[in-house]
Design a protein around this motif. Structure first.
Motif, short mmCIF file in Angstrom:
data_model
loop_
_atom_site.label_atom_id
_atom_site.label_comp_id
_atom_site.label_asym_id
_atom_site.label_seq_id
_atom_site.Cartn_x
_atom_site.Cartn_y
_atom_site.Cartn_z
N GLN A 38 0.67 -1.26 -0.07
CA GLN A 38 0.08 0.08 0.08
C GLN A 38 0.94 1.19 0.07
O GLN A 38 0.80 2.23 -0.74
CB GLN A 38 -0.96 0.03 1.23
N THR A 39 2.03 1.24 0.87
CA THR A 39 2.96 2.40 0.97
C THR A 39 3.43 2.53 -0.49
O THR A 39 3.87 3.58 -0.96
CB THR A 39 4.01 2.13 1.87
N GLN A 40 4.00 1.56 -1.07
CA GLN A 40 4.58 1.69 -2.40
C GLN A 40 3.62 2.17 -3.21
O GLN A 40 4.21 3.07 -4.25
CB GLN A 40 5.09 0.27 -2.81
N TYR A 41 2.54 1.97 -3.48
CA TYR A 41 1.40 2.20 -4.33
C TYR A 41 1.17 3.71 -4.30
O TYR A 41 1.07 4.66 -5.07
CB TYR A 41 0.16 1.56 -4.26
N ARG A 42 1.28 4.17 -2.73
CA ARG A 42 0.96 5.64 -2.39
C ARG A 42 2.18 6.43 -3.02
O ARG A 42 2.01 7.68 -3.34
CB ARG A 42 0.75 5.93 -0.95
N GLU A 43 3.39 5.82 -2.75
CA GLU A 43 4.55 6.74 -3.17
C GLU A 43 4.79 6.78 -4.82
O GLU A 43 5.32 7.77 -5.12
CB GLU A 43 5.77 6.12 -2.81
N LYS A 44 3.90 6.09 -5.42
CA LYS A 44 4.11 6.06 -6.91
C LYS A 44 3.23 7.45 -7.45
O LYS A 44 3.59 8.03 -8.45
CB LYS A 44 3.25 5.09 -7.78
N GLY A 45 2.65 8.10 -6.52
CA GLY A 45 1.93 9.38 -6.64
C GLY A 45 0.75 9.43 -7.75
O GLY A 45 0.84 10.41 -8.54
N PHE A 46 -0.13 8.51 -7.75
CA PHE A 46 -1.03 8.41 -8.75
C PHE A 46 -2.08 9.62 -8.66
O PHE A 46 -2.38 10.18 -7.35
CB PHE A 46 -2.01 7.09 -8.78
N LYS A 47 -2.51 10.36 -10.02
CA LYS A 47 -3.41 11.46 -9.61
C LYS A 47 -4.83 10.93 -10.02
O LYS A 47 -5.66 11.89 -9.76
CB LYS A 47 -2.74 12.43 -10.60
#
Length: 197
Positions: free
Chosen positions: A154-163
């Protein structure tokens, strides 16, 4: 039954439970036919256009509703009467949609596509009722409902910065498909077990 095949969308049920999607479908189809003005107050239209709009609207009404509104020949009056009768559906749908939104959790679904489908169903209902749901709301809902075992993921996906929500879902779908492929490959080939010396 042949009458049903001619419908461009589902007829308005006498209970009115499909009123909100029916209104959207009717407006879109009337606009496409150049008849969108027929349902607006104070329209200045020809008798022929009014008749065409009435034919279209009546065709998309439950038989019981056709009988109840049999004497109405003006599409704008029919539209207003149906609105008075069924527009309260928003007050029924909105609390349910809010409840579903509050309890929507990624971890409760077997697949990303099932979750995505539920997400769009709920957000569509909220939007129909005038609620604003942004991509950021959808992203946050998804991130915050990952299973506790997947906190690092979840943290890794958040860090990808999807808009955009669609970008996150595409990424999750690809990851899910790759994971399924890896599992199939693992199950189709027995693991090599080395003998003890």
């Amino acid at each position: 039954m042949s009458n049903l095949a001619k419908l461009e969308f589902a007829a308005l049920e006498i209970s009115g439970k499909n009123y909100l999607p029916w209104v959207l479908d009717a407006e879109i189809h009337l606009d496409a036919k150049g008849l969108g003005e027929m349902i607006k107050d104070g329209n200045k239209t020809t008798c022929q256009d009014k008749a065409n709009a009435m034919i279209f609207l009546r065709r998309h009404l439950h038989e019981g509703l056709k009988n109840e509104y049999l004497t109405i020949k003006d599409p704008q009056i029919l539209w207003s009467n149906l609105k008075e009768r069924y527009d309260h559906q928003k007050t029924i749908i909105l609390p349910n949609a809010r409840y579903d939104w509050m309890h929507l959790r990624l971890q409760d679904f077997k697949s990303v596509s099932e979750y995505n489908s539920a997400m769009f169903k709920i957000t569509s209902q909220l939007k129909l009722c005038g609620e604003k749901v942004t991509d950021m709301d959808m992203l946050e809902k998804t991130y915050s409902t990952f299973h506790a075992n997947n906190i690092v993921l979840q943290t890794q996906y958040r860090e990808k910065g999807f808009k955009k929500y669609s970008e996150l879902i595409s990424c999750l779908l690809v990851a899910e498909q790759n994971n399924e492929l890896l599992m199939k490959n693992h199950e189709s080939r027995p693991s090599l077990v080395l003998p003890h010396c």
